[in-house]
Structures are given as C-alpha cells and as structure tokens.
Design a protein around this motif. Structure first.
Motif, short mmCIF file in Angstrom:
data_model
loop_
_atom_site.label_atom_id
_atom_site.label_comp_id
_atom_site.label_asym_id
_atom_site.label_seq_id
_atom_site.Cartn_x
_atom_site.Cartn_y
_atom_site.Cartn_z
N ASP A 124 -19.30 -24.26 19.49
CA ASP A 124 -20.20 -23.17 19.86
C ASP A 124 -21.40 -23.87 20.51
O ASP A 124 -22.24 -24.45 19.82
CB ASP A 124 -20.60 -22.40 18.58
CG ASP A 124 -21.40 -21.14 18.89
OD1 ASP A 124 -21.78 -20.96 20.05
OD2 ASP A 124 -21.64 -20.36 17.94
N LEU A 125 -21.43 -23.86 21.84
CA LEU A 125 -22.34 -24.75 22.58
C LEU A 125 -23.81 -24.32 22.49
O LEU A 125 -24.71 -25.15 22.53
CB LEU A 125 -21.90 -24.81 24.05
CG LEU A 125 -22.55 -25.85 24.94
CD1 LEU A 125 -22.23 -27.27 24.47
CD2 LEU A 125 -22.10 -25.69 26.40
N ALA A 128 -27.59 -20.89 18.18
CA ALA A 128 -28.59 -20.21 17.34
C ALA A 128 -28.82 -18.78 17.81
O ALA A 128 -28.76 -18.52 19.01
CB ALA A 128 -29.91 -20.98 17.39
N LYS A 132 -22.47 -15.67 16.11
CA LYS A 132 -21.08 -15.83 16.57
C LYS A 132 -20.38 -16.95 15.82
O LYS A 132 -19.17 -16.87 15.58
CB LYS A 132 -21.05 -16.02 18.09
CG LYS A 132 -21.54 -14.77 18.79
CD LYS A 132 -21.43 -14.81 20.27
CE LYS A 132 -22.13 -13.59 20.87
NZ LYS A 132 -23.60 -13.58 20.69
N ASN A 148 -23.85 -26.15 18.19
CA ASN A 148 -24.91 -26.88 18.88
C ASN A 148 -26.04 -25.95 19.31
O ASN A 148 -25.79 -24.83 19.77
CB ASN A 148 -24.33 -27.56 20.12
CG ASN A 148 -25.37 -28.35 20.88
OD1 ASN A 148 -25.93 -29.31 20.35
ND2 ASN A 148 -25.68 -27.92 22.10
N GLY A 181 -26.85 -28.84 25.77
CA GLY A 181 -25.44 -28.50 26.02
C GLY A 181 -24.92 -29.03 27.34
O GLY A 181 -23.72 -29.23 27.52
N ALA A 199 -24.38 -18.08 26.60
CA ALA A 199 -25.42 -18.78 27.35
C ALA A 199 -26.82 -18.17 27.24
O ALA A 199 -26.95 -16.95 27.06
CB ALA A 199 -25.02 -18.80 28.82
N LEU A 229 -28.54 -23.13 35.35
CA LEU A 229 -28.39 -23.63 33.97
C LEU A 229 -27.04 -23.20 33.39
O LEU A 229 -26.32 -24.00 32.76
CB LEU A 229 -29.56 -23.10 33.12
CG LEU A 229 -29.47 -23.30 31.61
CD1 LEU A 229 -29.44 -24.79 31.25
CD2 LEU A 229 -30.66 -22.63 30.89
N LEU A 233 -24.01 -25.60 32.06
CA LEU A 233 -23.44 -25.50 30.69
C LEU A 233 -21.93 -25.30 30.76
O LEU A 233 -21.17 -25.91 29.99
CB LEU A 233 -24.11 -24.35 29.93
CG LEU A 233 -25.56 -24.60 29.51
CD1 LEU A 233 -26.24 -23.31 29.07
CD2 LEU A 233 -25.63 -25.63 28.37
N1 SAM Z 1 -24.66 -17.59 20.09
C1 SAM Z 1 -25.90 -17.18 19.45
C2 SAM Z 1 -25.59 -16.12 18.41
O1 SAM Z 1 -24.59 -15.40 18.54
O2 SAM Z 1 -26.35 -16.00 17.44
C3 SAM Z 1 -26.91 -16.71 20.48
C4 SAM Z 1 -27.18 -17.74 21.54
S1 SAM Z 1 -28.52 -17.36 22.62
C5 SAM Z 1 -27.84 -16.18 23.66
C6 SAM Z 1 -28.60 -18.79 23.62
C7 SAM Z 1 -29.10 -20.03 22.91
O3 SAM Z 1 -28.95 -21.14 23.80
C8 SAM Z 1 -30.57 -19.99 22.54
O4 SAM Z 1 -30.71 -20.20 21.15
C9 SAM Z 1 -31.20 -21.14 23.32
O5 SAM Z 1 -32.23 -21.81 22.61
C10 SAM Z 1 -30.01 -22.05 23.52
N2 SAM Z 1 -30.11 -22.98 24.67
C11 SAM Z 1 -30.87 -22.87 25.79
N3 SAM Z 1 -30.67 -23.91 26.60
C12 SAM Z 1 -29.75 -24.71 26.00
C13 SAM Z 1 -29.13 -25.94 26.33
N4 SAM Z 1 -29.41 -26.57 27.47
N5 SAM Z 1 -28.25 -26.48 25.45
C14 SAM Z 1 -27.95 -25.86 24.29
N6 SAM Z 1 -28.50 -24.68 23.92
C15 SAM Z 1 -29.39 -24.12 24.76
#
Ligand code: SAM
Length: 320
Positions: A124-125, A128, A132, A148, A181, A199, A229, A233
């Motif tokens: 799960d890239l 937070a 999910k 991640n 990521g 993303a 971005l 990713l």
């Molecule tokens: N999948 C999560 C959930 O279901 O709870 C929500 C993810 S949220 C849409 C996108 C996340 O990607 C944010 O927490 C953000 O901080 C992180 N993010 C932004 N740029 C990133 C990067 N370059 N590498 C990894 N994570 C990144």
C-alpha cells in the motif's frame, strides 16, 4: 448530522464549477448539490473481523443498516444505511481492538479491485491514515503487507490505525515504512504481487470545506502539479511489481487530469503494463454506486442523492 453545517470555500467551489461543469456536464449539478450539503452525506461501517461482531451487527440492523456487497464480491463486512447520517465514532480503549471503521463506501472499491489473496505480497504505497490497509486485511491474510506513508505525522496515524484494528500476531506480516513512494520501485524492484496506489490528489470533498483561504488558494495553484507526482508514483509501483502482478490506482477526485489522463499517459509510456477490465466490478456495485459514463480506463463513482459515495476513481493495470 445535528452539528453545524461546515462552511464551503467559495473560491474552491468556483474553481470546481469551471472544471467539473465542463467535464461532467449535467451530472455536475447533482454532484455539486450532494458534495456541498451535509444533509445528503452517508457513512459506511466496515466491521473488523478481528473483533466480535454479532452484537454490533444486530445494532446496525436495528438502526436500518444493510449489508453492502453481500455474497457478491468478497468477505468484507460493510454496512450502509440508505438514509443520511453517521454511526457514532468508536473511541480507542486500551488493550481492545476496535470493532469498526467509518468510511466512504466508495473507498472499498480500490480494495475490491486489488483482489488480495492469502499469501500475496502486497504494497500500500500511500497508506495513511490506513483505511484501505485495514480493508485489505479484512479480505485476506497477505504473506506480507507493506504500508508506506511519506509524511511522518500521518505515518504515526497509520501505525495507530493498524494497532487499533489488527491483532499483534498478524502485525508480524505487516511492515510500515516512511519512504517517498517515488523511490520505492528502485529500492524493492519486482517484489510485490499487488500494489495499491491510493494517490495524493485534489481531495474534492475536503478541499471544498477548507476554511483557510490561503491554503485553498495555494492548493488550487499547485493542482496542475499533481498528475506528474501521480505518474511518478505509478512508475515506481510498476517497478516494484513482479511480472504478472497488478496494481490499482485510485483517487478521490473527479478531475479527469488526475484520473483517466494519468492512466492514459502511463499506458503510453510504459510498454510493460496493460489496463485490466473492471466491468465485472462495475456490474456488481452498480445498484449501490452511481458510476460516471464515458470513463475510458477505470470507474468513477459520482456522489448522488441516496448514494452519496465518492468521488472515487479506480483503475487497474497488469504488469506483463
Ligand atoms: N490510502 C489511505 C487510506 O485509505 O486511508 C489514504 C491515502 S491519501 C489519499 C494519500 C497519502 O499519500 C497521504 O497520506 C499523503 O501524505 C501520502 N503521500 C503524498 N506524497 C507521497 C509520496 N511521495 N510517497 C508516499 N506517500 C505520499
């Protein structure tokens, strides 16, 4: 809802109006009404299979909730009510796993599309706050699940979510990382069977209610940088997949530039991936979700009255 209606950021709404009015045509009128009026908002209740469920299920049925995706798609136990409103939040109790997670039901579509199986190596890239990741662990016992999150504060939030829902013995197969990521592919090439790229995107729902006008203006002005971005990713996710493995790309925006266009650009530039057909998933969920017409490479859930789920875009790619 019973609480104060949050204030809409008119600057963001005007920007969306210009973009989505064009992109979605007539459909935007209803989507705008649902997104901007909390009287329509619904919340789904995802049950935690690692906690006791029977009393909670009785309570949900008594309150008029019904099971979503029953028998159709997976072992996920998710309840929704056709009426607007919110089941109470559950406080963390020390030493006890939480029984349920409140979410936008459309957030489960990327997880269903991922189709996790026992033993899979899953990444799960962008994980937070962890909704999910939790849902993936409701569907299967992965060989390894890597969660991640680049942002340190959000990564702590992710860790807390995992600890509140997943028993200790299963945490042995879960690894949390704080990497960018975009670099993951180089660090762990060919390692995973399945990768979820949920993303960073223009989060339409939350942007609309931003009370900080300076932040809202900055977000809109930097919005055009998001597709680049997202592409980086995705390229990294492809690198970290084994041949034959698959990835799911999802966003919670209506923006075509961040959805279909991103996938089209990946298909153009990466000869080693092909788009997967999601029509079975679309058919299985079409009663409970309103799907946009004319989406080329994936599904787009449009918030609708009585089905206020989304926005959520989902596409699936397979590495050849
Ligand atoms: N999948 C999560 C959930 O279901 O709870 C929500 C993810 S949220 C849409 C996108 C996340 O990607 C944010 O927490 C953000 O901080 C992180 N993010 C932004 N740029 C990133 C990067 N370059 N590498 C990894 N994570 C990144």
């Amino acid at each position: 809802m019973g609480k104060l209606q949050k204030q809409i950021c008119q600057f963001v709404l005007a920007h969306f109006e210009r973009n989505y009015g064009k992109e979605l045509g007539e459909a935007w009128v209803t989507v705008r009404e649902v997104l901007t009026s909390s009287q329509y908002w619904q919340y789904a209740v995802l049950l935690n299979r690692f906690s006791s469920q029977s009393e909670l299920e009785k309570d949900l049925l008594l309150k008029g909730y019904r099971r979503l995706f029953e028998h159709k798609l997976s072992s996920l136990k998710c309840y929704i009510s056709d009426a607007a409103g919110r089941f109470p939040n559950q406080r963390h109790k020390f030493g006890k796993l939480k029984d349920y997670y409140l979410l936008n039901a459309a957030s489960l579509l990327p997880v269903l599309a991922l189709d996790a199986k026992d033993g899979d190596y899953i990444l799960d890239l962008c994980a937070a706050p962890g909704g999910k990741s939790i849902a993936v662990l409701q569907c299967a016992y992965p060989g390894q699940l890597y969660c991640n999150e680049q942002d340190r504060v959000r990564s702590r939030w992710l860790q807390q979510t995992l600890e509140s829902f997943i028993p200790d013995h299963l945490m042995n197969s879960v690894t949390t990382l704080e990497l960018d990521g975009r670099q993951f592919g180089q660090l762990r090439p060919g390692m995973f069977d399945k990768v979820l790229v949920d993303a960073p995107c223009s989060n339409d729902r939350s942007w609309l209610f931003n009370s900080n006008i300076q932040q809202a203006t900055l977000r809109i002005s930097q919005r055009s940088e998001l597709p680049s971005l997202q592409i980086q990713l995705l390229r990294s996710a492809i690198e970290t997949l084994r041949p034959g493995g698959s990835l799911v790309y999802s966003t919670c925006t209506l923006s075509g530039a961040e959805n279909d266009n991103v996938v089209a650009r990946i298909l153009d530039c990466c000869g080693n991936v092909q788009a997967e057909d999601l029509s079975n998933l679309a058919a299985a969920v079409s009663q409970d979700f309103t799907l946009a017409a004319g989406i080329q490479h994936g599904l787009l859930v449009l918030p609708d009255k009585g089905k206020a789920w989304g926005p959520m875009y989902v596409a699936k790619l397979k590495k050849i």
